[in-house]
Design a protein around this motif. Sequence first.
Motif, PDB file in Angstrom:
ATOM      1  N   ALA A 106      -7.973  -0.089   0.804  1.00 52.51           N
ATOM      2  CA  ALA A 106      -6.994  -0.680   1.716  1.00 52.51           C
ATOM      3  C   ALA A 106      -6.641   0.298   2.830  1.00 52.51           C
ATOM      4  O   ALA A 106      -6.474  -0.088   3.991  1.00 52.51           O
ATOM      5  CB  ALA A 106      -5.745  -1.076   0.929  1.00 52.51           C
ATOM      6  N   TYR A 107      -6.547   1.578   2.495  1.00 49.60           N
ATOM      7  CA  TYR A 107      -6.204   2.610   3.487  1.00 49.60           C
ATOM      8  C   TYR A 107      -7.279   2.690   4.571  1.00 49.60           C
ATOM      9  O   TYR A 107      -6.977   2.647   5.770  1.00 49.60           O
ATOM     10  CB  TYR A 107      -6.067   3.962   2.782  1.00 49.60           C
ATOM     11  N   MET A 163       0.823  -1.204   0.000  1.00 47.32           N
ATOM     12  CA  MET A 163       0.000   0.000   0.000  1.00 47.32           C
ATOM     13  C   MET A 163       0.859   1.256   0.000  1.00 47.32           C
ATOM     14  O   MET A 163       0.620   2.194  -0.751  1.00 47.32           O
ATOM     15  CB  MET A 163      -0.942   0.000   1.213  1.00 47.32           C
ATOM     16  N   TYR A 173       2.628   1.736  -3.368  1.00 48.32           N
ATOM     17  CA  TYR A 173       1.740   2.302  -4.392  1.00 48.32           C
ATOM     18  C   TYR A 173       1.725   3.826  -4.286  1.00 48.32           C
ATOM     19  O   TYR A 173       1.856   4.532  -5.291  1.00 48.32           O
ATOM     20  CB  TYR A 173       0.324   1.743  -4.219  1.00 48.32           C
ATOM     21  N   GLU A 216      -8.924   1.051  -5.172  1.00 46.77           N
ATOM     22  CA  GLU A 216      -8.420  -0.106  -4.431  1.00 46.77           C
ATOM     23  C   GLU A 216      -7.419   0.322  -3.353  1.00 46.77           C
ATOM     24  O   GLU A 216      -7.414  -0.222  -2.240  1.00 46.77           O
ATOM     25  CB  GLU A 216      -7.794  -1.112  -5.385  1.00 46.77           C
ATOM     26  N   PHE A 217      -6.568   1.299  -3.672  1.00 50.41           N
ATOM     27  CA  PHE A 217      -5.636   1.810  -2.668  1.00 50.41           C
ATOM     28  C   PHE A 217      -6.394   2.436  -1.504  1.00 50.41           C
ATOM     29  O   PHE A 217      -6.084   2.185  -0.326  1.00 50.41           O
ATOM     30  CB  PHE A 217      -4.703   2.848  -3.288  1.00 50.41           C
TER      31      PHE A 217
END
Length: 214
Positions: free
Chosen positions: A59-60, A1, A4, A55-56
Amino acid sequence: MIDYFEQLSQEEQEDITEVIQILYRQTFLLERKYDKRSGRMQYVREYRICSKHLEFLRAYYKVAGITLKENAHMGLIYIQGEALWGEKLPRLATIYLLVLKLIYDEQMASVSSSSYIVTTLGAVNGKAGDFRVLHGLPSPTEMRRTIALLKKYQIIEPLDVLEELNEHTRLIIYPCIHAVLMGDDIKELLETFGEEENIGDEAAIQSTFEDMPE
């Protein structure tokens, strides 16, 4: 993560930071909003940024126990979780929220092919009157203040000048009206408002989305 994020340009990193702060502040992003200068719905820059890095961002937020969801049909990206708390709103703003949600659902269930509904201030006050939750028509000042507050939270967009407020004043109801309740029965809640004689000046509304189809 983290990899990215670090691989992005500084501009893209700043864009993501801005989107994260906006979602924490208002819990949702609209794909399109009404632009008075052009007189039509315009795409929102922050929504496109969020969609690009979805998507990032999922996840965050997951790290904080928050779910990031997208409803492409309604043009909404929103966050959901027990850690999110709503703010207290004035009583009239709370009543208008409930009535607007009721009007929105009724029109969406009929013939509407758009996720954006247009109603009038007269229809809102009339519906509130049907449930006997207003003790007479609110003053123009109070109605203007309430509409300005709901506009600030991007629940509605007045199409007419607020200084000329009347029953024909048109209001766009944005699909984020779904943020006002979590699956409660709106009609029963409005009837409860009407039955109570000593309701305080403020009422709490949790700004969390009810479950919606993906």
